[in-house]
Design an enzyme around this catalytic site. Structure first.
Site: not given
Length: 633
Positions: A175, A254
């Site tokens: 993150e 991602e």
């Protein structure tokens, strides 16, 4: 991954996103044009001398559809972006997040906060605000924020309760990568555009619903119902195409975030095991919040259960992500709960080297190549800094009043008269409770090694940002008065006030990108400050600044003499340069490095200065040395 290339990539994707969404909206306008023409044609079928369909497909109707559909999408997107622009905490709270403040009693929450702070200090980025989604038992996390100085990380209750420390570290690093590389800003823009397109179908739904309470036997009523159906079709068609675009962008980012997380931690197994833990958990990563679908592309793993996959999947399949990390994986997932043994257990395998190595005095080793590249060495240094920081100060840094106490305490002068003046100012401005806290900790702050001072400031800034707007301005004024008490400003004082000004400014929205050639006045302020702060004479400063201007391919506008330099103006100049394009920031950082190293010596204060400039520019510069805090003086 090259930080500036990733930033440019995110910027290009934003441009492509606008173009693709624009094309999608234009397709919706064409669909609306044909539908409205059909409605008009249908409404006239009972009238004598009714015209054919082509008669109603006029340029005026097309323009009306363009204005209506485009206006709805634009208005809806702007409304959403304005709401999101009020701070990253807005979205976190809307999703049921609870901000992690003070000293958490829960060990896992404490471990989470330590991991986030460690990575932030190591990488040179501001410490993001932390939120826990207590009502979410699934394993997931996400990042939000238009910029690094207004960033927040959210973790579900399942994430912090079911993952081991290494697994949680992998998720935090993943993150954090989204924040550093600009993905979170792109994700918020996607959310805004999707909201605008969704408003079309919402309007159609409302029109159909209103017809339930009216007579629909008339042709006009049927026409309005047809318009409502048309808007529903247009809206859902837009959501379809926008969803395709969103999913394609999200899947690619991602994979990049997984790779960056491994770069941060050098622990492939931690991130891979976190993904395996999701695969072996019955609740997986699915969220309960009504906003799960809107924020699905922002999450660590898929947030919404759906039979539709492939092109509409916001995340690559778990097996595909795990195999990229562990090519020999045999397909087995992890069940149960990961262990957290305590905070000190993480230091195994990380070695800190005593002494200060600093910047290598080799200008060929460009500092821009280090941006966004924190590794085990920097993590070890950050861990050592935090371990050596007094526990009382760590606890104080996470309290709103305590954060202000720390920052003001670090500005307290050593000299008797100046110190008395500053203490008198604080006694008059603060209540007895806050001043009492200050007095209880002033000795600890006085004895804090120099190398720990800016890190503890970074730890305190998230709590300081929680001050109400009126108290923020009061706090900023108090800090400025403490700095001005002795009639001069040190490099540390400038770095501290620059960080505070950036963090407490009311407008956190990024400005439009600017070019270097339009920022000569601001470059002159910054270069003059750096050159003269490096103990160079005016003639030497002019010579080295000329080299810096030449490296940026801009006009040489000279140097401002020391007596005319205003530190507040330098801060404003640096904040203005924050709007530079990523490739120009890269060149600017290298030029700043040349000025810092002009005398072939780099002091701790100059390292702090360079890292502060990089942090404010939004280019997190990792710790440049392996350090021993005890020898920081």
């Amino acid at each position: 991954m090259d930080f500036f290339q990733a930033q440019e990539d995110a910027r290009r994707k934003s441009v492509w996103l606008v173009m693709l969404m624009g094309t999608s909206v234009l397709s919706l306008v064409l669909l609306a044009f044909v539908m409205m023409g059909t409605v008009l044609w249908y409404a006239q079928q009972g009238v004598h001398l009714a015209h054919s369909l082509s008669f109603y497909l006029t340029p005026e109707l097309f323009l009306a559809c363009l204005v209506t559909i485009g206006g709805i999408v634009l208005t809806g997107s702007l409304i959403k972006l304005v709401r999101l622009g009020k701070g990253s905490g807005t979205l976190m709270r809307a999703m049921g997040g609870r901000q992690l403040t003070g000293g958490p009693d829960d060990l896992r929450e404490l471990v989470l906060r330590n991991l986030v702070e460690e990575i932030s200090i190591a990488s040179g980025a501001p410490v993001p605000q932390l939120y826990i989604l207590d009502d979410e038992p699934a394993i997931n996390a996400f990042a939000a924020g238009f910029s690094l100085d207004d960033a927040a990380l959210g973790f579900t209750r399942g994430c912090i309760e079911r993952l081991s420390r290494d697994e949680l570290e992998g998720v935090v690093a993943h993150e954090f990568s989204h924040l550093v590389h600009g993905d979170s800003r792109l994700n918020l823009k996607l959310m805004g555009v999707l909201h605008g397109i969704t408003m079309i179908s919402s309007l159609g739904y409302q029109m159909l619903r209103s017809q339930r309470y009216r007579s629909s036997r008339s042709r006009n009523g049927a026409s309005l119902s047809l318009v409502g159906v048309g808007l529903l079709v247009i809206g859902y068609s837009g959501v379809f195409f926008a969803g395709l675009i969103r999913s394609a962008v999200s899947r690619q980012r991602e994979f990049l975030a997984d790779a960056s997380a491994v770069q941060y931690t050098r622990n492939t197994g931690g991130l891979a095991d976190a993904l395996k833990r999701i695969g072996g958990y019955p609740l997986s990563s699915t969220l309960n919040t009504p906003l799960a679908a809107d924020a699905a592309h922002m999450m660590f793993s898929k947030a919404v259960s759906s039979w539709v996959g492939g092109l509409f999947a916001t995340h690559p399949p778990l097996p595909q992500r795990i195999t990229r990390l562990e090519p020999q994986w045999r397909g087995d997932f992890l069940e149960g709960v990961g262990e957290v043994q305590g905070i000190d257990a993480a230091t195994s395998g990380l070695e800190a080297v005593a002494g200060v190595t600093g910047l290598v005095a080799d200008k060929a080793q460009l500092v821009s190549r280090r941006v966004g590249r924190a590794g085990p060495a920097q993590r070890a240094s950050a861990r050592r800094l935090l371990d050596e920081l007094p526990q009382q100060l760590q606890q104080l840094a996470h309290q709103t009043d305590g954060a202000l106490v720390i920052i003001c305490g670090l500005l307290l002068g050593r000299e008797g008269a100046v110190r008395e003046k500053q203490l008198r100012l604080l006694r008059n401005d603060w209540g007895s409770q806050r001043f009492g806290i200050f007095c209880d900790h002033v000795k600890l702050l006085d004895g804090l090694p120099r190398l720990q001072r800016l890190p503890v400031v970074n730890l305190a800034l998230p709590a300081l940002k929680q001050l109400p707007a009126d108290q923020r301005s009061t706090a900023a004024r108090t800090i400025q008065q403490l700095i001005a008490a002795d009639g001069k400003i040190s490099l540390f004082e400038w770095a501290l006030q620059a960080l505070v000004v950036q963090q407490l400014r009311p407008d956190l929205k990024a400005n439009a990108p600017v070019k270097l050639v339009t920022q000569l006045r601001h470059l002159r302020q910054l270069f003059s400050w750096l050159a003269l702060a490096g103990r160079l004479s005016l003639s030497q400063a002019s010579e080295h600044c000329a080299v810096a201007y030449a490296s940026l391919e801009v006009k040489d506008v000279g140097v401002i003499p020391a007596q005319r330099l205003n530190p507040a103006e330098v801060t404003r100049a640096l904040l203005a340069l924050e709007a530079l394009r990523p490739r120009d920031k890269k060149r600017l950082l290298d030029a700043c490095q040349g000025l810092v190293m002009a005398d072939e010596k780099v002091l701790v204060e100059e390292l702090e200065l360079l890292r502060t400039i990089a942090e404010i520019l939004g280019c997190p510069l990792p710790l440049l040395a392996l350090i021993d805090p005890a020898r920081g003086e």
